[in-house]
Motif scaffolding. Structure first.
Motif, short mmCIF file in Angstrom:
data_model
loop_
_atom_site.label_atom_id
_atom_site.label_comp_id
_atom_site.label_asym_id
_atom_site.label_seq_id
_atom_site.Cartn_x
_atom_site.Cartn_y
_atom_site.Cartn_z
N VAL A 14 0.85 -1.18 0.00
CA VAL A 14 0.00 0.00 0.00
C VAL A 14 0.89 1.23 0.00
O VAL A 14 1.81 1.33 0.81
CB VAL A 14 -0.92 0.01 1.25
N ARG A 15 0.63 2.16 -0.92
CA ARG A 15 1.42 3.39 -1.05
C ARG A 15 0.51 4.59 -0.88
O ARG A 15 -0.55 4.69 -1.51
CB ARG A 15 2.09 3.45 -2.42
N LEU A 16 0.91 5.53 -0.02
CA LEU A 16 0.18 6.79 0.15
C LEU A 16 0.63 7.73 -0.95
O LEU A 16 1.77 8.17 -0.98
CB LEU A 16 0.46 7.40 1.52
N PHE A 17 -0.26 8.03 -1.90
CA PHE A 17 0.13 8.87 -3.03
C PHE A 17 -0.52 10.23 -3.01
O PHE A 17 -0.18 11.09 -3.81
CB PHE A 17 -0.16 8.16 -4.36
N LYS A 18 -1.45 10.47 -2.09
CA LYS A 18 -2.11 11.76 -2.00
C LYS A 18 -2.10 12.21 -0.54
O LYS A 18 -2.23 11.39 0.37
CB LYS A 18 -3.54 11.64 -2.52
N SER A 19 -1.97 13.50 -0.32
CA SER A 19 -1.87 14.05 1.02
C SER A 19 -3.17 13.89 1.80
O SER A 19 -4.27 13.91 1.23
CB SER A 19 -1.51 15.53 0.94
N ILE A 20 -3.03 13.75 3.12
CA ILE A 20 -4.22 13.63 3.97
C ILE A 20 -4.73 14.99 4.43
O ILE A 20 -5.71 15.07 5.16
CB ILE A 20 -3.94 12.74 5.20
N ARG A 37 2.69 7.36 6.88
CA ARG A 37 2.91 8.67 7.48
C ARG A 37 3.10 9.77 6.46
O ARG A 37 2.51 10.82 6.54
CB ARG A 37 4.12 8.64 8.40
N LYS A 38 3.99 9.54 5.50
CA LYS A 38 4.36 10.58 4.54
C LYS A 38 3.92 10.19 3.14
O LYS A 38 3.60 9.03 2.89
CB LYS A 38 5.87 10.77 4.53
#
Length: 68
Positions: A14-20, A37-38
């Motif tokens: 799982v990759r976070l690709f958009k800001s929260i 986190r980032k």
């Protein structure tokens, strides 16, 4: 006596690709529960219904790639 199987649990990356920033607090908590986190942070998680539920909730913030 319980039999033990050496089964390799299937995992997903799982990759976070958009800001929260600007998203709902519930979704921020879900992203943190996934261990992200980032931006571009990647975690390899066991493919379970609970993880899939978290990913589905924040599908607009993360990308999934199947792992062996």
């Amino acid at each position: 006596m319980a039999k033990t199987k050496a089964t390799a649990a299937k995992t997903i990356r799982v990759r976070l690709f958009k800001s929260i920033n600007g998203c709902q607090e519930r979704h921020r908590v879900s992203v943190r529960a996934l261990g992200l986190r980032k931006l571009n942070d990647v975690r390899e998680l066991v493919d379970s219904p609970s993880v899939r539920g978290l990913v589905n909730q924040v599908s607009y913030l993360v990308r999934i790639e199947e792992s062996a």
